[in-house]
Design a protein around this motif. Structure first.
Motif, PDB file in Angstrom:
ATOM      1  N   LYS A  48      44.104 -89.651 140.735  1.00  0.00           N
ATOM      2  CA  LYS A  48      45.605 -90.205 140.656  1.00  0.00           C
ATOM      3  C   LYS A  48      46.399 -89.064 139.851  1.00  0.00           C
ATOM      4  CE  LYS A  48      48.814 -93.335 140.392  1.00  0.00           C
ATOM      5  NZ  LYS A  48      49.661 -93.871 142.005  1.00  0.00           N
ATOM      6  N   PHE A  49      47.366 -88.614 140.406  1.00  0.00           N
ATOM      7  CA  PHE A  49      48.310 -87.745 139.898  1.00  0.00           C
ATOM      8  C   PHE A  49      47.616 -86.305 139.909  1.00  0.00           C
ATOM      9  CE2 PHE A  49      49.662 -91.222 136.947  1.00  0.00           C
ATOM     10  CZ  PHE A  49      50.504 -91.667 137.694  1.00  0.00           C
ATOM     11  N   VAL A  50      46.449 -86.143 140.743  1.00  0.00           N
ATOM     12  CA  VAL A  50      45.750 -84.736 140.755  1.00  0.00           C
ATOM     13  C   VAL A  50      45.863 -84.289 142.223  1.00  0.00           C
ATOM     14  CG1 VAL A  50      43.562 -83.619 140.527  1.00  0.00           C
ATOM     15  CG2 VAL A  50      44.315 -85.426 138.837  1.00  0.00           C
ATOM     16  N   PRO A  51      46.374 -83.090 142.340  1.00  0.00           N
ATOM     17  CA  PRO A  51      46.586 -82.608 143.788  1.00  0.00           C
ATOM     18  C   PRO A  51      45.295 -82.426 144.462  1.00  0.00           C
ATOM     19  CG  PRO A  51      48.000 -81.487 142.273  1.00  0.00           C
ATOM     20  CD  PRO A  51      47.135 -82.243 141.586  1.00  0.00           C
ATOM     21  N   MET A  52      44.275 -81.956 143.732  1.00  0.00           N
ATOM     22  CA  MET A  52      42.973 -81.647 144.559  1.00  0.00           C
ATOM     23  C   MET A  52      42.023 -82.149 143.594  1.00  0.00           C
ATOM     24  SD  MET A  52      41.920 -79.752 146.973  1.00  0.00           S
ATOM     25  CE  MET A  52      40.461 -78.524 147.552  1.00  0.00           C
ATOM     26  N   PRO A  53      41.601 -83.451 143.731  1.00  0.00           N
ATOM     27  CA  PRO A  53      40.616 -84.024 142.998  1.00  0.00           C
ATOM     28  C   PRO A  53      39.298 -83.605 143.259  1.00  0.00           C
ATOM     29  CG  PRO A  53      41.022 -85.619 144.961  1.00  0.00           C
ATOM     30  CD  PRO A  53      42.240 -84.458 144.726  1.00  0.00           C
TER      31      PRO A  53
END
Length: 275
Positions: A48-53
């Protein structure tokens, strides 16, 4: 601390479902035709809220398809109740399971929502007898409820905590035995499982899990990967998160892109030997 303040929806989570699953996972959806690694977990796995998990980063690093089965605020119950998800994991070349907290599970004291496991549904008769001075109708979330019990009746609250710990251990063993195959457990948190205070207090996830509980699971898994984030790293981790201004409060409670990078590196080393 800085945030990328973008309009909600700037990250395309490409929600998708596998089989008849009632849970929408982060996409893009994978075909599952070739070798793949399945990732089961909560908010961090979802990214969540992370472009590249870290799931995506592991795929890029290892060259093996990675299926993100993370679910925001999930507990173990969310996955045990989804045969389609279990089937994806059972057919994976390896499965990574994030250690999730013990608070978001139905147990002898209270019931949670079957998919949104952080939602408090109701107290059992036993819970109402033990805490007869508490009006449980005022609670909507498990953490709020537990915090109230801790404040009003710390000795009786300890009974609930121990019930959750026992239920977690039993549920995790059931999940591991159901999935089978190669399994890696992932601990990613701002505290170590050896930190006794952190595992008994209502701090950050994974709540109530300690080293002894992980050691019980060790015979059932191939590896346990631990990513323990320092306070400095946690502060830096909030940078580059993509969220709207209204979402910043929630984002501050999560581990950001820098922690995902650390996690991906640690997992990639292990998975390259397993797959």
């Amino acid at each position: 601390m800085s945030f990328a303040k973008m309009d909600a929806g700037e990250i395309d989570y490409a929600p998708c479902r596998y089989g008849k699953s009632r849970i929408a996972f982060r996409g893009p959806k994978k075909t599952l035709d070739d070798a793949y690694v399945a990732f089961i977990g909560g908010t961090e796995t979802y990214g969540k809220f992370v472009p590249m998990p870290f799931v995506n980063q592991v795929e890029a690093e290892t060259g093996t398809e990675c299926v993100n089965l993370g679910c925001v605020n999930a507990g173990i119950d969310a996955f045990l109740a989804e045969p389609s998800v279990l089937d994806v994991a059972q057919h994976a070349d390896a499965t990574v399971i994030q250690i999730m907290g013990a608070q978001n599970m139905s147990n002898r004291y209270y019931k949670v929502h079957p998919r949104r496991n952080d939602r408090f549904i109701g107290a059992s008769q036993m819970m109402q007898l033990v805490f007869n001075e508490v009006d449980f109708s005022e609670f909507h979330f498990t953490r709020h409820m537990l915090q109230t019990l801790l404040t009003r009746a710390p000795e009786r609250y300890a009974m609930v905590r121990e019930e959750l710990r026992m239920a977690w251990s039993a549920r995790m063993k059931l999940l591991l035995n159901t999935i089978g195959g190669r399994v890696v457990l992932l601990w990613v948190a701002e505290h170590s499982p050896d930190d006794e205070a952190a595992t008994t207090e209502l701090g950050r996830d994974p709540l109530f899990i300690d080293r002894g509980m992980l050691d019980e699971l060790r015979p059932l898994v191939d590896e346990i990967v631990e990513v323990v984030v320092t306070p400095e790293e946690a502060e830096e981790a909030f940078e580059e998160m993509v969220c709207s201004e209204m979402e910043q409060v929630a984002a501050k409670q999560m581990l950001g892109p820098k922690v995902h990078e650390q996690t991906a590196k640690a997992l990639s080393r292990v998975l390259q030997e397993l797959v």
